[in-house]
Design a protein around this motif. Structure first.
Motif, PDB file in Angstrom:
ATOM      1  N   VAL A 129      35.333 -43.338 -11.823  1.00 42.32           N
ATOM      2  CA  VAL A 129      36.136 -42.150 -11.504  1.00 42.32           C
ATOM      3  C   VAL A 129      36.463 -41.382 -12.779  1.00 42.32           C
ATOM      4  N   VAL A 139      37.126 -36.011  -7.900  1.00 42.54           N
ATOM      5  CA  VAL A 139      36.890 -37.220  -7.111  1.00 42.54           C
ATOM      6  C   VAL A 139      38.080 -37.512  -6.194  1.00 42.54           C
ATOM      7  N   GLY A 141      39.474 -40.608  -3.988  1.00 45.09           N
ATOM      8  CA  GLY A 141      39.310 -42.044  -3.862  1.00 45.09           C
ATOM      9  C   GLY A 141      39.453 -42.514  -2.428  1.00 45.09           C
ATOM     10  N   ILE A 176      42.814 -45.993  -9.377  1.00 40.62           N
ATOM     11  CA  ILE A 176      42.018 -44.804  -9.064  1.00 40.62           C
ATOM     12  C   ILE A 176      42.789 -43.533  -9.407  1.00 40.62           C
ATOM     13  N   ALA A 181      41.565 -39.416 -10.017  1.00 40.35           N
ATOM     14  CA  ALA A 181      41.306 -38.928  -8.667  1.00 40.35           C
ATOM     15  C   ALA A 181      42.374 -37.925  -8.262  1.00 40.35           C
TER      16      ALA A 181
END
Length: 279
Positions: A129, A139, A141, A176, A181
């Protein structure tokens, strides 16, 4: 300039700024016509690898290919103008290394025009990530019940019933989020655990089979519309039952064709009458 061209599309930073604010409305879309219908009403259109089961009849999402995701992602982008379009990275397209993930994510974004990609996994995917985000790939998650890991998880069951499992999912979400993210889907977890995830991260948490207190919700559109009837998860609310209507329409059409009621005079092209002769 068209009205569509003037529409400002929602971005990943826009979604990231919705933490604790107005809930983010998300639905899946796999085709341009469906995207066009959903776009005015949602903030995020997810081109989920669920299309493998919903459209292609696979038993899981695992057979879905990168080419399939790109084809459907491009269609959804063409059919929408307002919602951010997020495309799932399919199984095997990003797990090998951050470099593999970037090559494939870059291709997805370049060939579809989408605003972000989504990938499954927790702490083990944090490096990936971070690698993607630092190189310009937003991104989303996905933690909890991760369909691409169904074989290692032992099936589709609610996650987080035990303390150790719950703690691990919270740690996954933190990892994440800390990696960059802009939002995280939490799927198929017990409600108290979803609430812990919401409190643990600074980015919006999008629930599916989680908690009403999530920062947003996502459903598979075909489930919501009653079109995908093979299985109805507990967390799905049917807002329509279009499946029986489709079957009824096909049945009525078949009857009309067999009894020669269709096409009628209004559905065919009559021969052009010759112009009158001038004397």
């Amino acid at each position: 300039m068209s009205a569509t061209a003037l529409t400002k599309r929602i971005t990943a930073p826009d979604i990231a700024g919705r933490k604790g604010s107005v809930p983010v409305v998300c639905l899946t879309a796999y085709t341009a016509p469906m995207a066009k219908l959903l776009d005015p009403h949602v903030d995020l259109l997810l081109v989920g690898d669920s299309l493998g089961m919903v459209l292609y009849g696979f038993d899981s999402t695992l057979p879905v290919t990168l080419d399939m995701m790109i084809a459907h992602g491009a269609a959804v982008v063409r059919g929408s103008s307002r919602a951010i379009v997020v495309v799932d990275m399919p199984f095997g397209s990003y797990q090998e290394s951050p470099q593999q993930a970037f090559r494939n994510a870059a291709r997805v974004m370049a060939e579809t025009g989408c605003g972000a990609v989504k990938l499954e996994g927790g702490a083990e995917m944090a490096e990936t990530v971070d690698y993607l985000v630092r190189r310009g790939v937003p991104v989303m998650g996905h933690v909890g019940l991760t369909p691409q890991s169904v074989n290692t998880l032992g099936g589709f069951r609610a996650r987080g019933r035990g303390d150790a499992e719950g703690d691990a999912i919270v740690d996954d979400a933190r990892a994440i989020a800390d990696a960059g993210a802009f939002s995280i889907v939490v799927e198929g977890v017990v409600e108290p655990l979803a609430d812990r995830v919401i409190a643990a991260v600074r980015v919006p948490v999008i629930g599916i089979g989680a908690s009403a207190r999530c920062d947003g919700q996502v459903l598979v559109s075909d489930d919501l519309l009653g079109l995908f009837s093979d299985f109805k998860p507990r967390f799905v609310k049917r807002y329509a039952e279009l499946g029986p209507q489709v079957a009824a329409a096909a049945s009525a059409y078949a009857g009309d064709v067999r009894d020669r009621r269709f096409p009628g005079p209004e559905h065919v092209f009559a021969a052009k009458k010759p112009a009158p002769v001038q004397e």
